[in-house]
Write a protein that holds these residues in place. Sequence first.
Motif, PDB file in Angstrom:
ATOM      1  N   VAL A  66      13.436  -8.168 -35.242  1.00 54.87           N
ATOM      2  CA  VAL A  66      11.999  -8.054 -35.513  1.00 54.87           C
ATOM      3  C   VAL A  66      11.690  -6.757 -36.265  1.00 54.87           C
ATOM      4  N   GLY A  90       7.059  -9.782 -35.514  1.00 51.27           N
ATOM      5  CA  GLY A  90       6.564  -8.582 -34.831  1.00 51.27           C
ATOM      6  C   GLY A  90       7.038  -8.524 -33.401  1.00 51.27           C
ATOM      7  N   LEU A  93       4.970  -5.880 -27.680  1.00 44.31           N
ATOM      8  CA  LEU A  93       4.978  -4.493 -27.185  1.00 44.31           C
ATOM      9  C   LEU A  93       4.558  -3.534 -28.298  1.00 44.31           C
ATOM     10  N   VAL A 179       7.327 -12.569 -23.717  1.00 46.60           N
ATOM     11  CA  VAL A 179       8.352 -13.513 -23.267  1.00 46.60           C
ATOM     12  C   VAL A 179       8.688 -13.235 -21.803  1.00 46.60           C
ATOM     13  N   CYS A 274      11.558 -16.096 -27.860  1.00 43.84           N
ATOM     14  CA  CYS A 274      10.607 -15.166 -28.501  1.00 43.84           C
ATOM     15  C   CYS A 274      10.106 -15.777 -29.811  1.00 43.84           C
ATOM     16  N   HIS A 276       8.527 -14.457 -32.176  1.00 42.52           N
ATOM     17  CA  HIS A 276       8.721 -13.548 -33.325  1.00 42.52           C
ATOM     18  C   HIS A 276      10.155 -13.651 -33.848  1.00 42.52           C
ATOM     19  N   MET A 277      11.113 -13.603 -32.930  1.00 40.36           N
ATOM     20  CA  MET A 277      12.519 -13.714 -33.337  1.00 40.36           C
ATOM     21  C   MET A 277      12.758 -15.044 -34.043  1.00 40.36           C
TER      22      MET A 277
HETATM   23 FE1  SF4 Z   1       9.089  -8.069 -28.450  1.00 40.53          FE
HETATM   24 FE2  SF4 Z   1      10.064 -10.583 -28.575  1.00 40.53          FE
HETATM   25 FE3  SF4 Z   1      11.606  -8.554 -27.659  1.00 40.53          FE
HETATM   26 FE4  SF4 Z   1       9.515  -9.455 -26.240  1.00 40.53          FE
HETATM   27  S1  SF4 Z   1      11.386 -10.593 -26.759  1.00 40.53           S
HETATM   28  S2  SF4 Z   1      10.073  -7.330 -26.566  1.00 40.53           S
HETATM   29  S3  SF4 Z   1       8.014  -9.955 -27.855  1.00 40.53           S
HETATM   30  S4  SF4 Z   1      10.780  -8.792 -29.731  1.00 40.53           S
END
Ligand code: SF4
Length: 317
Positions: A66, A90, A93, A179, A274, A276-277
């Motif tokens: 990310v 993104g 956090l 998540v 996740c 974002h991932m």
């Molecule tokens: Fe951020 Fe995704 Fe990692 Fe959670 S799992 S800390 S939302 S990058």
Amino acid sequence: MTSAIDPGLDLFAEIDRLKHQRKAVILAHYYQDPDIQDLADHLGDSLELAKRARDTDAEVILFCGVHFMAETAKIVNPGKTVVIPDLDAGCSLADACPADRLRAWKQSHPDHFVVMYINCSAATKAESDLICTSSNAEKIIRSIPVDRPILFGPDKNLGAFLSKKLGRKMDLWPGTCMVHETFSAKKIAALKARHPGAKFIAHPECEDHVLALADYVGSTSKLLEFVQKDAGTQFIVGTEINILHTMHKAAPHKELIPVPYEDRSAACQGCNACPHMKLNTIEKIYLALRDLKPRIEMDETLRVRALKPLQRMLELS
Ligand code: SF4
Ligand code: 13P
């Protein structure tokens, strides 16, 4: 975006060809989709990947993770071209603690030492005294004189875990991982009752009542190591689901059970993944290597300010 790709192309072969042509290294986090983990040159947790980025002699770093991770790569190795498959990848956090709000928090606690989890923007890092990741956080907190009060952010769950484990009071920023906060303590307890031999292993981004059920708590790389070395044969894995891919490969004879979660939104199609991932795909990796974009660009003054607390962390790790 993907419409520009010739459907006849073997994308895996093209990625390999472009990687050599560009003198690129592909770094990937354990939360990436299995195909992406398999094509990476180096797989790791946040700390391991930051070190790989710092030490590489490749000309291009393709960061499959990310945004804050790719930004960290640019901060520690500014001479490289850093590309990320999707700039919108993104992190809840990082979003929770923008730099201006951290600055205001600091101003109301002028005698405090500021430790920020690496899951934050370069601008937020630049406001910090020291950075930590989930694998070095205990060591980082122990390095701070005991009489110095601490502001810790943006992850209140990691902060509370550290506070309890180290017996050290800290003021916590109220951020969470979207998540890990969905994991259901009730369902985990039921699963443990159904599988009495299974060990529940959890990432410290989980909530306190979930961590209370854990047989072991650690960062992604520590969870992976635990599954390989522990004598147990059955594990409920309390972190993002894609790490199960590498765990299965590293410990093929162990049974891995994904953590159960609560559906907290109608849009949730698998809350232990996740979103974002997931934005990173094979198609976007191919395009990023072909076009060398999207790139991480950073103002040099900001980079130098963000490097200071990161450098201190790397020296302590
Ligand atoms: Fe951020 Fe995704 Fe990692 Fe959670 S799992 S800390 S939302 S990058
Ligand atoms: P680690 O890579 O430090 O285990 O952190 C997990 C995470 O949530 C990364 O976004």
